[in-house]
Scaffold this motif. Sequence first.
Motif, PDB file in Angstrom:
ATOM      1  N   GLN A  56       0.807  -1.121   0.406  1.00 31.80           N
ATOM      2  CA  GLN A  56      -0.153  -0.168  -0.742  1.00 31.80           C
ATOM      3  C   GLN A  56       0.698   1.360  -0.058  1.00 31.80           C
ATOM      4  OE1 GLN A  56      -3.105  -0.160   2.846  1.00 31.80           O
ATOM      5  NE2 GLN A  56      -2.818   2.208   3.359  1.00 31.80           N
ATOM      6  N   SER A  57       0.801   1.897  -0.897  1.00 26.92           N
ATOM      7  CA  SER A  57       1.574   3.619  -0.650  1.00 26.92           C
ATOM      8  C   SER A  57       2.302   3.687  -1.636  1.00 26.92           C
ATOM      9  CB  SER A  57       1.834   3.981   0.300  1.00 26.92           C
ATOM     10  OG  SER A  57      -0.064   4.130   0.894  1.00 26.92           O
ATOM     11  N   LYS A  58       3.164   2.102  -1.717  1.00 28.72           N
ATOM     12  CA  LYS A  58       4.450   2.083  -2.600  1.00 28.72           C
ATOM     13  C   LYS A  58       4.440   2.221  -3.953  1.00 28.72           C
ATOM     14  CE  LYS A  58       6.388   1.722   1.716  1.00 28.72           C
ATOM     15  NZ  LYS A  58       7.486   1.100   2.933  1.00 28.72           N
ATOM     16  N   GLU A  59       3.629   1.061  -3.945  1.00 25.26           N
ATOM     17  CA  GLU A  59       3.273   0.384  -5.632  1.00 25.26           C
ATOM     18  C   GLU A  59       2.233   0.500  -6.193  1.00 25.26           C
ATOM     19  OE1 GLU A  59       5.316  -3.410  -6.015  1.00 25.26           O
ATOM     20  OE2 GLU A  59       4.078  -3.560  -4.118  1.00 25.26           O
ATOM     21  N   ARG A  60       2.564   0.660  -7.521  1.00 28.08           N
ATOM     22  CA  ARG A  60       0.999   0.809  -7.830  1.00 28.08           C
ATOM     23  C   ARG A  60       0.134  -0.415  -7.961  1.00 28.08           C
ATOM     24  NH1 ARG A  60      -0.763   4.328 -12.871  1.00 28.08           N
ATOM     25  NH2 ARG A  60      -2.235   3.465 -13.670  1.00 28.08           N
ATOM     26  N   VAL A  61      -1.439  -0.567  -7.682  1.00 31.93           N
ATOM     27  CA  VAL A  61      -1.766  -1.493  -7.053  1.00 31.93           C
ATOM     28  C   VAL A  61      -2.983  -1.650  -8.515  1.00 31.93           C
ATOM     29  CG1 VAL A  61      -4.297  -1.626  -5.687  1.00 31.93           C
ATOM     30  CG2 VAL A  61      -2.432  -1.019  -4.512  1.00 31.93           C
ATOM     31  N   PRO A  62      -2.417  -2.536  -9.110  1.00 36.88           N
ATOM     32  CA  PRO A  62      -4.149  -2.780 -10.154  1.00 36.88           C
ATOM     33  C   PRO A  62      -5.762  -2.226  -9.528  1.00 36.88           C
ATOM     34  CG  PRO A  62      -3.206  -4.924  -8.884  1.00 36.88           C
ATOM     35  CD  PRO A  62      -2.566  -3.462  -7.944  1.00 36.88           C
ATOM     36  N   ARG A  63      -6.261  -2.584 -10.990  1.00 31.16           N
ATOM     37  CA  ARG A  63      -8.018  -2.188 -10.562  1.00 31.16           C
ATOM     38  C   ARG A  63      -8.196  -3.218 -10.010  1.00 31.16           C
ATOM     39  NH1 ARG A  63      -9.636   2.713 -12.822  1.00 31.16           N
ATOM     40  NH2 ARG A  63      -8.255   4.461 -13.194  1.00 31.16           N
ATOM     41  N   ALA A  64      -9.755  -3.253  -9.835  1.00 42.43           N
ATOM     42  CA  ALA A  64     -10.132  -4.466  -9.708  1.00 42.43           C
ATOM     43  C   ALA A  64     -11.843  -3.809  -9.690  1.00 42.43           C
ATOM     44  CB  ALA A  64     -10.073  -4.879  -7.629  1.00 42.43           C
ATOM     45  N   ASP A  65     -12.390  -5.415  -9.788  1.00 47.06           N
ATOM     46  CA  ASP A  65     -14.121  -5.442 -10.464  1.00 47.06           C
ATOM     47  C   ASP A  65     -14.889  -5.436  -8.770  1.00 47.06           C
ATOM     48  OD1 ASP A  65     -13.621  -5.584 -13.085  1.00 47.06           O
ATOM     49  OD2 ASP A  65     -13.656  -7.557 -12.839  1.00 47.06           O
ATOM     50  N   VAL A  66     -13.803  -5.851  -7.518  1.00 46.02           N
ATOM     51  CA  VAL A  66     -14.352  -6.202  -6.297  1.00 46.02           C
ATOM     52  C   VAL A  66     -13.325  -6.000  -5.797  1.00 46.02           C
ATOM     53  CG1 VAL A  66     -15.143  -7.623  -4.904  1.00 46.02           C
ATOM     54  CG2 VAL A  66     -16.233  -7.832  -7.285  1.00 46.02           C
ATOM     55  N   LEU A  67     -13.369  -5.461  -4.416  1.00 46.24           N
ATOM     56  CA  LEU A  67     -12.809  -4.852  -3.096  1.00 46.24           C
ATOM     57  C   LEU A  67     -12.545  -5.924  -2.017  1.00 46.24           C
ATOM     58  CD1 LEU A  67     -10.080  -3.203  -2.075  1.00 46.24           C
ATOM     59  CD2 LEU A  67     -11.886  -1.384  -1.151  1.00 46.24           C
ATOM     60  N   VAL A  68     -12.448  -6.221  -1.529  1.00 42.17           N
ATOM     61  CA  VAL A  68     -12.551  -7.316  -0.200  1.00 42.17           C
ATOM     62  C   VAL A  68     -11.258  -6.387   0.998  1.00 42.17           C
ATOM     63  CG1 VAL A  68     -12.703  -9.148   0.769  1.00 42.17           C
ATOM     64  CG2 VAL A  68     -13.038  -9.121  -1.491  1.00 42.17           C
ATOM     65  N   TYR A  69     -12.115  -5.787   2.036  1.00 43.94           N
ATOM     66  CA  TYR A  69     -11.379  -5.316   2.715  1.00 43.94           C
ATOM     67  C   TYR A  69     -11.078  -5.294   4.291  1.00 43.94           C
ATOM     68  CZ  TYR A  69      -9.350  -0.785   4.831  1.00 43.94           C
ATOM     69  OH  TYR A  69      -9.005   0.493   5.170  1.00 43.94           O
ATOM     70  N   ASP A  70     -10.792  -5.835   4.518  1.00 38.95           N
ATOM     71  CA  ASP A  70     -10.739  -7.153   5.524  1.00 38.95           C
ATOM     72  C   ASP A  70      -9.343  -6.948   6.699  1.00 38.95           C
ATOM     73  OD1 ASP A  70     -10.988  -8.378   7.919  1.00 38.95           O
ATOM     74  OD2 ASP A  70     -10.488 -10.935   6.608  1.00 38.95           O
ATOM     75  N   THR A  71      -9.704  -5.861   7.235  1.00 40.62           N
ATOM     76  CA  THR A  71      -8.079  -5.394   8.414  1.00 40.62           C
ATOM     77  C   THR A  71      -8.794  -3.940   9.491  1.00 40.62           C
ATOM     78  OG1 THR A  71      -6.206  -3.711   8.143  1.00 40.62           O
ATOM     79  CG2 THR A  71      -8.127  -3.323   6.786  1.00 40.62           C
ATOM     80  N   THR A  72      -7.934  -4.250  10.730  1.00 43.52           N
ATOM     81  CA  THR A  72      -8.653  -3.488  11.838  1.00 43.52           C
ATOM     82  C   THR A  72      -8.809  -2.158  11.485  1.00 43.52           C
ATOM     83  OG1 THR A  72      -6.793  -4.190  12.380  1.00 43.52           O
ATOM     84  CG2 THR A  72      -8.299  -4.994  13.318  1.00 43.52           C
ATOM     85  N   GLU A  73      -8.061  -1.286  10.084  1.00 44.04           N
ATOM     86  CA  GLU A  73      -6.980  -0.084  10.138  1.00 44.04           C
ATOM     87  C   GLU A  73      -9.184   0.535   9.647  1.00 44.04           C
ATOM     88  OE1 GLU A  73      -4.438   1.691   7.649  1.00 44.04           O
ATOM     89  OE2 GLU A  73      -3.453  -0.082   7.761  1.00 44.04           O
TER      90      GLU A  73
END
Length: 78
Positions: A56-73
């Motif tokens: 996160q924040s260091k590399e270009r992240v690919p586009r996605a159709d779906v995001l699964v957000y499973d973190t305590t942040e």
Amino acid sequence: MKVLIRTDLSISSGMGHAVRCKALAHALVQHGAEVSFVTRDGSLIDFVAPFPCYLQSKERVPRADVLVYDTTEPFETG
């Protein structure tokens, strides 16, 4: 379908999120999805191999159709 999973593996967040997300990734691939991970630090990278994993924040992240957000942040900072 392209799926991006945002999770962490660390002393503070534990392994539960990462284990569940890796199992989900394997199931999604069996149904034809293309899965990548995003994490805040490098400890998840080896754990989720052979899935691509981006810092996160260091590399270009690919586009996605779906995001699964499973973190305590909170979503705003994660």
